[in-house]
Design an enzyme around this catalytic site. Structure first.
Site, PDB file in Angstrom:
ATOM      1  N   TYR A   1       4.854   6.315   9.832  1.00  0.00           N
ATOM      2  CA  TYR A   1       3.991   5.169   9.580  1.00  0.00           C
ATOM      3  C   TYR A   1       4.710   4.126   8.734  1.00  0.00           C
ATOM      4  O   TYR A   1       4.624   2.924   9.000  1.00  0.00           O
ATOM      5  CB  TYR A   1       2.708   5.622   8.887  1.00  0.00           C
ATOM      6  CG  TYR A   1       1.598   4.596   8.928  1.00  0.00           C
ATOM      7  CD1 TYR A   1       0.685   4.587   9.981  1.00  0.00           C
ATOM      8  CD2 TYR A   1       1.467   3.641   7.932  1.00  0.00           C
ATOM      9  CE1 TYR A   1      -0.342   3.646  10.027  1.00  0.00           C
ATOM     10  CE2 TYR A   1       0.455   2.693   7.971  1.00  0.00           C
ATOM     11  CZ  TYR A   1      -0.441   2.711   9.013  1.00  0.00           C
ATOM     12  OH  TYR A   1      -1.443   1.762   9.059  1.00  0.00           O
TER      13      TYR A   1
ATOM     14  N   TYR B   1      -8.637   5.066   8.448  1.00  0.00           N
ATOM     15  CA  TYR B   1      -8.684   5.455   9.855  1.00  0.00           C
ATOM     16  C   TYR B   1      -9.811   6.483   9.992  1.00  0.00           C
ATOM     17  O   TYR B   1      -9.681   7.619   9.523  1.00  0.00           O
ATOM     18  CB  TYR B   1      -7.359   6.066  10.297  1.00  0.00           C
ATOM     19  CG  TYR B   1      -6.247   5.063  10.485  1.00  0.00           C
ATOM     20  CD1 TYR B   1      -5.879   4.642  11.761  1.00  0.00           C
ATOM     21  CD2 TYR B   1      -5.554   4.536   9.401  1.00  0.00           C
ATOM     22  CE1 TYR B   1      -4.849   3.730  11.958  1.00  0.00           C
ATOM     23  CE2 TYR B   1      -4.529   3.614   9.571  1.00  0.00           C
ATOM     24  CZ  TYR B   1      -4.183   3.220  10.856  1.00  0.00           C
ATOM     25  OH  TYR B   1      -3.175   2.306  11.038  1.00  0.00           O
TER      26      TYR B   1
ATOM     27  N   LYS C   1       2.932  -0.429  15.237  1.00  0.00           N
ATOM     28  CA  LYS C   1       4.367  -0.472  15.503  1.00  0.00           C
ATOM     29  C   LYS C   1       4.848  -1.708  16.269  1.00  0.00           C
ATOM     30  O   LYS C   1       6.052  -1.944  16.345  1.00  0.00           O
ATOM     31  CB  LYS C   1       4.784   0.774  16.294  1.00  0.00           C
ATOM     32  CG  LYS C   1       4.695   2.053  15.494  1.00  0.00           C
ATOM     33  CD  LYS C   1       5.708   2.051  14.366  1.00  0.00           C
ATOM     34  CE  LYS C   1       5.427   3.144  13.361  1.00  0.00           C
ATOM     35  NZ  LYS C   1       5.309   2.648  12.010  1.00  0.00           N
TER      36      LYS C   1
ATOM     37  N   PRO D   1      -2.062  -0.173  19.323  1.00  0.00           N
ATOM     38  CA  PRO D   1      -1.937  -0.621  17.934  1.00  0.00           C
ATOM     39  C   PRO D   1      -2.253   0.437  16.881  1.00  0.00           C
ATOM     40  O   PRO D   1      -2.117   0.156  15.683  1.00  0.00           O
ATOM     41  CB  PRO D   1      -2.940  -1.776  17.857  1.00  0.00           C
ATOM     42  CG  PRO D   1      -3.949  -1.486  18.924  1.00  0.00           C
ATOM     43  CD  PRO D   1      -3.195  -0.812  20.022  1.00  0.00           C
TER      44      PRO D   1
ATOM     45  N   HIS E   1       0.839  -1.194   0.000  1.00  0.00           N
ATOM     46  CA  HIS E   1       0.000   0.000   0.000  1.00  0.00           C
ATOM     47  C   HIS E   1       0.880   1.251   0.000  1.00  0.00           C
ATOM     48  O   HIS E   1       1.866   1.323   0.737  1.00  0.00           O
ATOM     49  CB  HIS E   1      -0.900   0.033   1.237  1.00  0.00           C
ATOM     50  CG  HIS E   1      -1.977  -1.001   1.213  1.00  0.00           C
ATOM     51  ND1 HIS E   1      -2.990  -1.029   2.155  1.00  0.00           N
ATOM     52  CD2 HIS E   1      -2.216  -2.045   0.381  1.00  0.00           C
ATOM     53  CE1 HIS E   1      -3.798  -2.060   1.893  1.00  0.00           C
ATOM     54  NE2 HIS E   1      -3.336  -2.684   0.823  1.00  0.00           N
TER      55      HIS E   1
END
Length: 385
Positions: A378, A195, A291, A287, A72
Site C-alpha cells: 500500500y 476501508y 495504484k 482503485p 498518514h
C-alpha cells in the site's frame, strides 16, 4: 516543428515526464486535447505512495504537497463490527502515504513546466501518431517531428490505438460492480482512510483536506449518478460505516457524484519502435489499492532515466529494458489491487466464498506477516533504481 520528445497527454504522467526531461535539458512538446482548466480541476486519485511523494519532492515540485498534503501512517480495515488499524509506522518504518489530490499534483506540474519554458499546448485538436519507426505527430494542420513519442494520454487516448493490434497482448478483467464516488464539503470523520467491508457492500471513507471528504460506495455496474439522491447517499454511507460502536459519520453538502468502473487492463509490451506508453495508456487497475497515479509516476521515472541516458551517452540499453522494467511493477500492482478488491467487496454467489472472505479478513487483521504485506504494498514497493 521539431523536438526531441513529443508527449501526448497533460495528465500526471505526461507532465512529470516533461518536467524531468526539461530539467535535464531535453526539449519536449506536450499536446493535450482538453483545456488547462479541465486538467487542473479533474478530481481523481489522492493517495500518493512514499516513493511518489519522494519523487515529486526530489523533482522540485513537492513544496505545496509537503505543506498541504496529509501524511498518514496507517489505514483502518472495518468489518464484523470492529475496526483494525494497519500501522505503517510499526510494519514498514519510514514509509507512509500522502493524501494530496491528483488535480493538485497537476497544478504543481503545470506551473513548474511553464516556469521551465516547456511548450505545453492545451485544447489541441486531432492529435495522431504519424509513424512509430520515424516518429512524428500531427495535430490540427501541423506536424511535429521528434526522436521519440511518449503516449501518456490515458486509456482512451490515441497512442495505444496507433499500435497494430497484432503487436499487442491485452489482458483484461471486469468486476461485477462499480464505485459511486462522492465529494462533500464536510470535515473527515476519522484521521485516516477507512476501508469498510459490510454486509451491504464495500465503502471507503477518504479525504481531500481538513474540510473536504471523499467517499466511495460499491454499487451495481450500470449505476448512474442521478440514480442516487443525496439523502440516499448519506443513508447508505452511514449504514456501511457506522458499524463500530461510538463512530458517527459527519454529513454535509455533496458537491460531486460520479461513477467509476472497476476493471483491470494491461497492454504488453509498453514500447513499439520509438513510441513508449506510460500510465493509463498501458494499464488500468481497480482503485481499491490506490495504484493508478503511482504506477504512472513509476513508469515515468524509468522512461526519464532511459531517455536521459540515451541523450547523455547514446546508449539505448535502458530504453530497450523499459517495457520489462515497468511491467514487473505493473503486474505486482495488478495483483495487489485484485487482492484488495476481492478481500473487501461483496460478491453475490456462493455463501462458502463469503465465509472464506471473512476468514481472510480476520487473518489479515490478526497476522503481522499479512498486515506487513498489505502495508508494504500500500505504501509502495521500493523502486528498482
Amino acid at each position: 516543428m521539431k523536438t526531441r520528445v513529443g508527449i501526448i497527454g497533460a495528465g500526471p504522467a505526461g507532465l512529470l515526464l516533461a518536467h524531468l526531461l526539461s530539467s535535464k535539458g531535453i526539449d519536449v512538446v506536450v499536446l493535450e486535447r482538453r483545456s488547462r482548466a479541465h486538467c487542473e480541476s479533474r478530481v481523481r486519485a489522492g493517495v500518493l505512495e512514499q516513493g511518489t511523494a519522494d519523487t515529486l519532492a526530489e523533482a522540485g515540485v513537492g513544496e505545496r504537497m509537503r505543506a498541504e498534503g496529509q501524511v498518514h501512517h496507517g489505514i483502518e480495515l472495518r468489518f464484523g463490527g470492529e475496526g483494525h488499524r494497519i500501522a505503517f509506522e510499526e510494519l514498514v518504518p519510514g514509509r507512509a502515504i500522502t493524501v494530496y489530490g491528483q488535480q493538485e499534483v497537476v497544478k504543481d506540474l503545470i506551473a513548474a513546466n511553464l516556469a521551465n519554458g516547456v511548450d505545453l499546448r492545451f485544447e489541441v485538436e486531432d492529435v495522431a501518431v504519424g509513424s512509430l519507426a520515424d516518429p512524428y505527430l500531427t495535430f490540427g494542420t501541423e506536424r511535429l517531428d521528434c526522436d521519440f513519442i511518449a503516449g501518456c494520454d490515458g486509456f482512451h487516448g490515441v497512442s495505444r490505438e496507433s499500435v497494430p493490434a497484432a503487436d499487442l497482448a491485452v489482458y483484461e478483467k471486469t468486476y461485477p460492480f462499480a464505485w459511486l464516488g462522492i465529494l462533500a464539503d464536510v470535515a473527515p470523520s476519522a484521521p485516516e482512510l477507512i476501508y469498510s467491508a459490510s454486509e451491504r457492500g464495500f465503502s471507503l471513507h477518504s479525504m481531500r483536506s481538513d474540510s473536504v471528504s471523499r467517499f466511495y460506495l460499491q454499487v451495481p455496474p450500470d449505476t448512474r449518478p442521478e440514480d442516487w439522491t443525496h439523502e440516499a447517499i448519506w443513508a447508505e454511507l452511514k449504514a456501511r460505516h457506522e458499524t463500530v460502536p461510538g463512530f458517527t459519520l459527519a454529513t454535509g453538502p455533496i458537491t460531486q457524484v460520479d461513477v467509476a468502473a472497476m476493471r483491470s487492463f494491461v497492454a504488453e509490451p509498453m514500447r513499439f519502435g520509438r513510441l513508449f506508453l506510460a500510465g493509463d495508456a498501458a494499464h488500468i487497475v481497480p482503485p481499491t489499492g490506490a495504484k493508478g497515479l503511482n504506477l504512472a509516476v513509476a513508469d515515468v521515472r524509468v522512461l526519464a532515466r532511459a531517455l536521459g541516458e540515451y541523450y547523455r551517452t547514446g546508449s539505448e540499453a535502458l530504453l530497450d529494458a523499459y517495457s520489462a522494467a515497468c511491467l514487473s511493477r505493473v503486474w505486482r500492482a495488478q495483483h495487489f489491487s485484485w487482492w484488495m478488491t476481492t478481500l473487501l467487496h461483496r460478491f453475490e454467489g456462493d455463501p462458502y466464498d463469503r465465509r472464506l472472505q471473512q476468514a481472510h479478513l480476520a487473518y489479515v487483521a490478526g497476522s503481522r506477516a499479512q498486515a506487513t504485506a498489505l502495508a508494504e504494498n500500500y505504501t509502495g514497493l521500493p523502486y528498482a533504481d
